[in-house]
Design a protein around this motif. Sequence first.
Motif, PDB file in Angstrom:
ATOM      1  N   CYS A  66       0.828  -1.200   0.000  1.00  0.00           N
ATOM      2  CA  CYS A  66       0.000   0.000   0.000  1.00  0.00           C
ATOM      3  C   CYS A  66       0.868   1.260   0.000  1.00  0.00           C
ATOM      4  CB  CYS A  66      -0.914  -0.021   1.212  1.00  0.00           C
ATOM      5  SG  CYS A  66      -1.961   1.428   1.378  1.00  0.00           S
ATOM      6  N   LEU A  67       1.932   1.268   0.776  1.00  0.00           N
ATOM      7  CA  LEU A  67       2.820   2.426   0.856  1.00  0.00           C
ATOM      8  C   LEU A  67       3.507   2.684  -0.487  1.00  0.00           C
ATOM      9  CD1 LEU A  67       4.463   1.955   4.374  1.00  0.00           C
ATOM     10  CD2 LEU A  67       2.942   3.800   3.666  1.00  0.00           C
ATOM     11  N   ILE A  68       3.884   1.616  -1.172  1.00  0.00           N
ATOM     12  CA  ILE A  68       4.509   1.764  -2.491  1.00  0.00           C
ATOM     13  C   ILE A  68       3.540   2.433  -3.463  1.00  0.00           C
ATOM     14  CG2 ILE A  68       5.358   0.510  -4.506  1.00  0.00           C
ATOM     15  CD1 ILE A  68       6.523  -1.582  -2.572  1.00  0.00           C
ATOM     16  N   MET A  69       2.305   1.927  -3.486  1.00  0.00           N
ATOM     17  CA  MET A  69       1.315   2.474  -4.401  1.00  0.00           C
ATOM     18  C   MET A  69       0.988   3.929  -4.085  1.00  0.00           C
ATOM     19  SD  MET A  69      -1.899   3.223  -5.562  1.00  0.00           S
ATOM     20  CE  MET A  69      -2.880   2.956  -4.090  1.00  0.00           C
ATOM     21  N   MET A  70       0.838   4.247  -2.801  1.00  0.00           N
ATOM     22  CA  MET A  70       0.498   5.608  -2.417  1.00  0.00           C
ATOM     23  C   MET A  70       1.656   6.575  -2.644  1.00  0.00           C
ATOM     24  SD  MET A  70      -2.603   5.678  -1.736  1.00  0.00           S
ATOM     25  CE  MET A  70      -2.731   7.326  -1.052  1.00  0.00           C
ATOM     26  N   SER A  71       2.887   6.078  -2.531  1.00  0.00           N
ATOM     27  CA  SER A  71       4.050   6.907  -2.834  1.00  0.00           C
ATOM     28  C   SER A  71       4.029   7.326  -4.294  1.00  0.00           C
ATOM     29  CB  SER A  71       5.333   6.138  -2.514  1.00  0.00           C
ATOM     30  OG  SER A  71       6.474   6.893  -2.853  1.00  0.00           O
ATOM     31  N   ALA A  72       3.694   6.374  -5.170  1.00  0.00           N
ATOM     32  CA  ALA A  72       3.600   6.673  -6.598  1.00  0.00           C
ATOM     33  C   ALA A  72       2.488   7.669  -6.874  1.00  0.00           C
ATOM     34  CB  ALA A  72       3.355   5.381  -7.382  1.00  0.00           C
ATOM     35  N   LEU A  73       1.348   7.446  -6.252  1.00  0.00           N
ATOM     36  CA  LEU A  73       0.195   8.300  -6.496  1.00  0.00           C
ATOM     37  C   LEU A  73       0.422   9.713  -5.972  1.00  0.00           C
ATOM     38  CD1 LEU A  73      -2.429   7.788  -7.932  1.00  0.00           C
ATOM     39  CD2 LEU A  73      -3.474   7.133  -5.768  1.00  0.00           C
ATOM     40  N   THR A  74       1.091   9.823  -4.824  1.00  0.00           N
ATOM     41  CA  THR A  74       1.379  11.140  -4.256  1.00  0.00           C
ATOM     42  C   THR A  74       2.283  11.945  -5.176  1.00  0.00           C
ATOM     43  OG1 THR A  74       1.201  10.275  -2.001  1.00  0.00           O
ATOM     44  CG2 THR A  74       2.343  12.364  -2.279  1.00  0.00           C
ATOM     45  N   GLU A  75       3.343  11.305  -5.666  1.00  0.00           N
ATOM     46  CA  GLU A  75       4.286  12.002  -6.544  1.00  0.00           C
ATOM     47  C   GLU A  75       3.597  12.591  -7.761  1.00  0.00           C
ATOM     48  OE1 GLU A  75       8.236  11.019  -9.295  1.00  0.00           O
ATOM     49  OE2 GLU A  75       7.812   9.777  -7.543  1.00  0.00           O
ATOM     50  N   MET A  76       2.654  11.837  -8.343  1.00  0.00           N
ATOM     51  CA  MET A  76       2.007  12.289  -9.564  1.00  0.00           C
ATOM     52  C   MET A  76       0.855  13.259  -9.296  1.00  0.00           C
ATOM     53  SD  MET A  76       2.018   8.806 -11.918  1.00  0.00           S
ATOM     54  CE  MET A  76       1.140   7.780 -10.725  1.00  0.00           C
ATOM     55  N   ILE A 384      -1.242   2.107 -12.201  1.00  0.00           N
ATOM     56  CA  ILE A 384      -0.743   3.308 -11.529  1.00  0.00           C
ATOM     57  C   ILE A 384       0.784   3.245 -11.404  1.00  0.00           C
ATOM     58  CG2 ILE A 384      -0.640   4.501  -9.292  1.00  0.00           C
ATOM     59  CD1 ILE A 384      -3.641   3.906  -8.986  1.00  0.00           C
ATOM     60  N   LEU A 385       1.315   2.079 -11.029  1.00  0.00           N
ATOM     61  CA  LEU A 385       2.760   1.931 -10.871  1.00  0.00           C
ATOM     62  C   LEU A 385       3.476   1.996 -12.220  1.00  0.00           C
ATOM     63  CD1 LEU A 385       2.928  -0.802  -8.081  1.00  0.00           C
ATOM     64  CD2 LEU A 385       3.346   1.650  -7.871  1.00  0.00           C
ATOM     65  N   PHE A 386       2.877   1.420 -13.259  1.00  0.00           N
ATOM     66  CA  PHE A 386       3.446   1.548 -14.608  1.00  0.00           C
ATOM     67  C   PHE A 386       3.440   3.012 -15.053  1.00  0.00           C
ATOM     68  CE2 PHE A 386       2.782  -3.092 -15.485  1.00  0.00           C
ATOM     69  CZ  PHE A 386       4.054  -3.355 -15.971  1.00  0.00           C
ATOM     70  N   THR A 387       2.370   3.719 -14.702  1.00  0.00           N
ATOM     71  CA  THR A 387       2.266   5.126 -15.065  1.00  0.00           C
ATOM     72  C   THR A 387       3.367   5.945 -14.406  1.00  0.00           C
ATOM     73  OG1 THR A 387      -0.145   4.933 -15.306  1.00  0.00           O
ATOM     74  CG2 THR A 387       0.752   7.152 -15.086  1.00  0.00           C
ATOM     75  N   LEU A 388       3.673   5.634 -13.135  1.00  0.00           N
ATOM     76  CA  LEU A 388       4.742   6.366 -12.452  1.00  0.00           C
ATOM     77  C   LEU A 388       6.076   6.217 -13.184  1.00  0.00           C
ATOM     78  CD1 LEU A 388       5.894   7.926  -9.979  1.00  0.00           C
ATOM     79  CD2 LEU A 388       6.483   5.680  -9.050  1.00  0.00           C
ATOM     80  N   ILE A 389       6.377   5.007 -13.639  1.00  0.00           N
ATOM     81  CA  ILE A 389       7.636   4.775 -14.344  1.00  0.00           C
ATOM     82  C   ILE A 389       7.716   5.643 -15.590  1.00  0.00           C
ATOM     83  CG2 ILE A 389       8.980   3.052 -15.618  1.00  0.00           C
ATOM     84  CD1 ILE A 389       7.888   0.945 -13.632  1.00  0.00           C
ATOM     85  N   SER A 390       6.629   5.693 -16.361  1.00  0.00           N
ATOM     86  CA  SER A 390       6.592   6.527 -17.561  1.00  0.00           C
ATOM     87  C   SER A 390       6.595   8.005 -17.198  1.00  0.00           C
ATOM     88  CB  SER A 390       5.341   6.187 -18.385  1.00  0.00           C
ATOM     89  OG  SER A 390       5.285   6.940 -19.566  1.00  0.00           O
ATOM     90  N   PRO A 411      13.745   2.845  -9.593  1.00  0.00           N
ATOM     91  CA  PRO A 411      12.419   2.257  -9.897  1.00  0.00           C
ATOM     92  C   PRO A 411      12.150   0.943  -9.177  1.00  0.00           C
ATOM     93  CG  PRO A 411      13.944   1.637 -11.605  1.00  0.00           C
ATOM     94  CD  PRO A 411      14.746   2.455 -10.608  1.00  0.00           C
ATOM     95  N   TRP A 412      13.082   0.543  -8.283  1.00  0.00           N
ATOM     96  CA  TRP A 412      12.991  -0.796  -7.709  1.00  0.00           C
ATOM     97  C   TRP A 412      11.699  -1.009  -6.919  1.00  0.00           C
ATOM     98  CZ3 TRP A 412      16.039  -3.457 -10.403  1.00  0.00           C
ATOM     99  CH2 TRP A 412      17.253  -2.933 -10.839  1.00  0.00           C
ATOM    100  N   LEU A 413      11.295  -0.025  -6.131  1.00  0.00           N
ATOM    101  CA  LEU A 413      10.060  -0.194  -5.363  1.00  0.00           C
ATOM    102  C   LEU A 413       8.850  -0.328  -6.277  1.00  0.00           C
ATOM    103  CD1 LEU A 413      10.283   2.108  -2.202  1.00  0.00           C
ATOM    104  CD2 LEU A 413      10.498  -0.377  -2.363  1.00  0.00           C
TER     105      LEU A 413
END
Length: 461
Positions: A66-76, A384-390, A411-413
């Motif tokens: 959950c923390l990994i996903m929310m970290s990605a979502l927060t950044e974007m 969402i995680l794929f989107t963060l990478i792009s 990008p490891w997380l």
Amino acid sequence: MSEQEKNQDLLLEKEKGLHRQLTKSQLTMIAMGGAIGTGLFLGSGFAVGLAGPGVIISYILGVAVCLIMMSALTEMTVVHPTAGSFGVLAENYVNPWAGYVVRYTYWIAQVIAIGGEVTAAGVYTQFWLPGTPLVVWVVVYSAILIVVNMSNVKNFGSFEYWFAMIKVAAIVIFIILGIAYVFTGFGETPVGLQHLTNDGGFLPNGFGGVLKAMLIVVFSFYGIEVIAVTAGEAKNPEEAVPKAMKAMVFRLAAFYILAIFLVVTIVPWSQAGLGESPFVTVFKGVGIPFAAGVMNFVVLTAALSSMNTNLYLTGRMLFSLSRSGYAPKAFGTLTDKGSPRNAVLISTIGLLAAACITYFYPDSAYMSLFGISIFGGITVWIIILFTLISFRKKRLAAGHPVGKLHMPLYPWLAVIGIIALVAILLSCFTIGLAIAWQAGIPWLIFISICYFVSKSRKKEA
């Protein structure tokens, strides 16, 4: 300005009209309300049955994902606070197909989740009135929540704030009473930690049981991404969204892990089931007068609150799709109060589906709805995680520095999160939820066909 930035500005312009009236405290409580629902209060019984006391490990691992996903979502989200949220981001940073699929998949997953929540609400009500048909309560609660969700976003925010507050207060009281009971017994012999190792040990079904329970655990947190969606109607989203996300994730982690620890400590894990909330089972076991009834009221509130939040989410996703040209224009219209009423109304089809399913299959309705919606929910998290990478690659290529609120160990997380979510989704086959794939794959094929047909029609027009 780059071509990508121009496209992003256009997407943001299309979603204008929603009123920014939600405060940081409302954002936090709305997200907590979305996540603290049947996943914790009712679905956790299924997770305990799979892992036994080892479900504590399942929840710790679930918090990490959950923390990994929310970290990605927060950044974007801090960069692009829109109602379409991760759908708009996927459209701009991955491709239009991804934006189309993620929004419609999230919409259908939440529409079905609404049915699951209202079904759970009916189960809770039968605690007091066991003789009434489940379908009756599904219809009654559906009618009430539709009326509530038709109000403006300010009223919605206030409603969710106080209902989420009831849930949070109840969990805090449950944790305090639970700890006291474990170590004092309230005048009787303290229960201690014996139930953590009795009845097959801490891992009665092995570590495999812990991994199987991960599906239920991760879905317990489904709904926290509502903060990203509410960013389109938040005051000062650049400041409010990250603060709300941080506060909400850590509070949820503490509440979930402590609460589940106490559930498997106070009562034997084998007593947890879907007939009633394991939290109600705990209060019955503790022997506090009327406590089980009070807790049942709380979990009923939790289900209705979560259902209302999901209805909000589905309305905003359909609104975003309409403004992007992927849904009828009528769904992109707003009332004078800034509410996408038409989009909300069409999203209530999940309630109708729930009424039908609970009428014909009253004993298996909740798990059937759960299985169908889980595929869509986890698929959205993966995208969402794929989107963060792009997102990170394209912004760095355009000369934009990484912001203060960014995913660590990138990008490891992100890769670990994707692998974990794919594995969790595959576990559906091992716990009797193959229906998730049986419904999910045809849905992805269907919605992809719809996208290409829509795209070809746009070109012809």
